[in-house]
Design a protein around this motif. Sequence first.
Motif, short mmCIF file in Angstrom:
data_model
loop_
_atom_site.label_atom_id
_atom_site.label_comp_id
_atom_site.label_asym_id
_atom_site.label_seq_id
_atom_site.Cartn_x
_atom_site.Cartn_y
_atom_site.Cartn_z
N ALA A 135 0.82 -1.21 0.00
CA ALA A 135 0.00 0.00 0.00
C ALA A 135 0.85 1.26 0.00
N GLY A 136 2.05 1.17 0.55
CA GLY A 136 2.92 2.33 0.59
C GLY A 136 3.67 2.58 -0.71
N MET A 137 3.62 1.65 -1.63
CA MET A 137 4.36 1.79 -2.89
C MET A 137 3.76 2.89 -3.77
N THR A 138 4.61 3.56 -4.52
CA THR A 138 4.13 4.43 -5.59
C THR A 138 3.85 3.57 -6.82
N ASP A 139 3.19 4.16 -7.81
CA ASP A 139 2.91 3.44 -9.05
C ASP A 139 4.21 2.95 -9.69
N SER A 140 5.18 3.85 -9.83
CA SER A 140 6.41 3.50 -10.54
C SER A 140 7.23 2.48 -9.77
N PHE A 141 7.24 2.57 -8.43
CA PHE A 141 7.99 1.59 -7.64
C PHE A 141 7.35 0.22 -7.76
N ALA A 142 6.01 0.15 -7.75
CA ALA A 142 5.31 -1.13 -7.89
C ALA A 142 5.62 -1.77 -9.25
N VAL A 143 5.61 -0.96 -10.32
CA VAL A 143 5.91 -1.48 -11.65
C VAL A 143 7.37 -1.94 -11.71
N LYS A 144 8.27 -1.14 -11.16
CA LYS A 144 9.69 -1.50 -11.15
C LYS A 144 9.92 -2.80 -10.40
N LYS A 145 9.26 -2.93 -9.24
CA LYS A 145 9.42 -4.15 -8.44
C LYS A 145 8.84 -5.35 -9.19
N TYR A 146 7.70 -5.17 -9.84
CA TYR A 146 7.08 -6.24 -10.62
C TYR A 146 8.00 -6.70 -11.74
N LYS A 147 8.58 -5.74 -12.46
CA LYS A 147 9.47 -6.08 -13.56
C LYS A 147 10.69 -6.85 -13.06
N SER A 148 11.25 -6.41 -11.94
CA SER A 148 12.45 -7.08 -11.43
C SER A 148 12.17 -8.50 -10.97
N LEU A 149 10.93 -8.77 -10.54
CA LEU A 149 10.59 -10.09 -10.03
C LEU A 149 10.05 -11.04 -11.10
N PHE A 150 9.33 -10.48 -12.09
CA PHE A 150 8.58 -11.36 -13.00
C PHE A 150 8.93 -11.21 -14.48
N ILE A 151 9.69 -10.18 -14.85
CA ILE A 151 10.04 -9.97 -16.25
C ILE A 151 11.53 -10.26 -16.43
N PRO A 152 11.88 -11.16 -17.37
CA PRO A 152 13.30 -11.48 -17.58
C PRO A 152 14.08 -10.25 -18.02
N ASN A 153 15.31 -10.12 -17.52
CA ASN A 153 16.18 -9.02 -17.94
C ASN A 153 16.73 -9.34 -19.33
N SER A 154 16.87 -8.30 -20.14
CA SER A 154 17.49 -8.49 -21.45
C SER A 154 18.99 -8.71 -21.27
N TRP A 155 19.59 -9.46 -22.16
CA TRP A 155 21.02 -9.72 -22.05
C TRP A 155 21.59 -9.97 -23.44
N ILE A 156 22.89 -9.86 -23.53
CA ILE A 156 23.56 -10.09 -24.79
C ILE A 156 24.61 -11.20 -24.60
#
Length: 336
Positions: free
Chosen positions: A315-336
């Motif tokens: 509940a204390g998260m901002t919109d951008s922090f929630a999206v950032k946290k979601y991406k870090s946990l559930f979206i694969p990082n791009s790599w080369i």
Amino acid sequence: MSIREYKQLREREFLSEYATLSMNSRGRVFPEQDDDVRTCFERDRDRIIHSKSFRRLKDKTQVFISPEGDHYRTRLTHTLEVSQIARSIAVALRLNESLTEAIALGHDLGHTPFGHTGEAVLDEILKDTPLGGFEHSIHSLRIVDILERNGNGLNLTYEVRDGIITHSTGSCPETPEGKVVQFSDKIAYINHDIDDAIRAGIITEADLPKECIRILGDTHSKRINTMIVDIVRNSQDKNTISKSREIEEATAELRAFMFANVYIGSEAKSDEDKAKNVVKSLFEYFVENPQEMGDEYYNRIINDGIERSVCDYIAGMTDSFAVKKYKSLFIPNSWI
């Protein structure tokens, strides 16, 4: 005589007989020595403004989730507009302006990321737990009572706390200043949400109910002024804060129009399902991995339980922090 004592004397001499005087405050949960300069309500206002929860409102949704453009309202700008409207009414009625302002500035501290969308998700998740659901007004009080200042709370006065938890329609504030904020909240969001919806091209001025426009005014500023003046005229020299039946009905019709055309199913809500998934996924993840919330929230589990601690964190998260946290946990990082 200290400056604070002089201010208190001025309140007693100038304010309405129905106003809440700072010298008559029911006080704080934890007694404190009086300030030499500020009244108790002025101190509460300052504590709220300087809180981390207040600063986070700049990145929390009002209506539009992740809008493109800098002119759409956020939960912070909404709060400031509520404060401005409430102070205008309070000054006209000779009520306590500092108390009114403190309540207005603190009323939405408990809003979640993505506004009412995030609130609905947490409420659904928690309704069958001992917590019984989630309401942002109740969480606002929890923030000022407990969560701010690393778990010590802001120790606000009874009157400000009452105004915060009762700001939603249907509740009954104990002070006229609290009732003014309750009305001002509705005045602010109806009118600025119309403004934002027109800016987004979801509706046009011509779409607004014509009878409402005739009664309330054909511009943003005229409608706000009409509503403020109506409350002042109907509340002067009375122990109640009220509106005329005509303005109340026109406002209710305008609000119904917004629900039908903007708040439910419109382009403004096009990313609502995505936002719901972010909040739900984060909640489920941190229930299983509470140590990743950090010590501030993880250490509260032993006293508050896992659901409450995770709820407080999300509940204390901002919109951008929630999206950032979601991406870090559930979206694969791009790599080369």
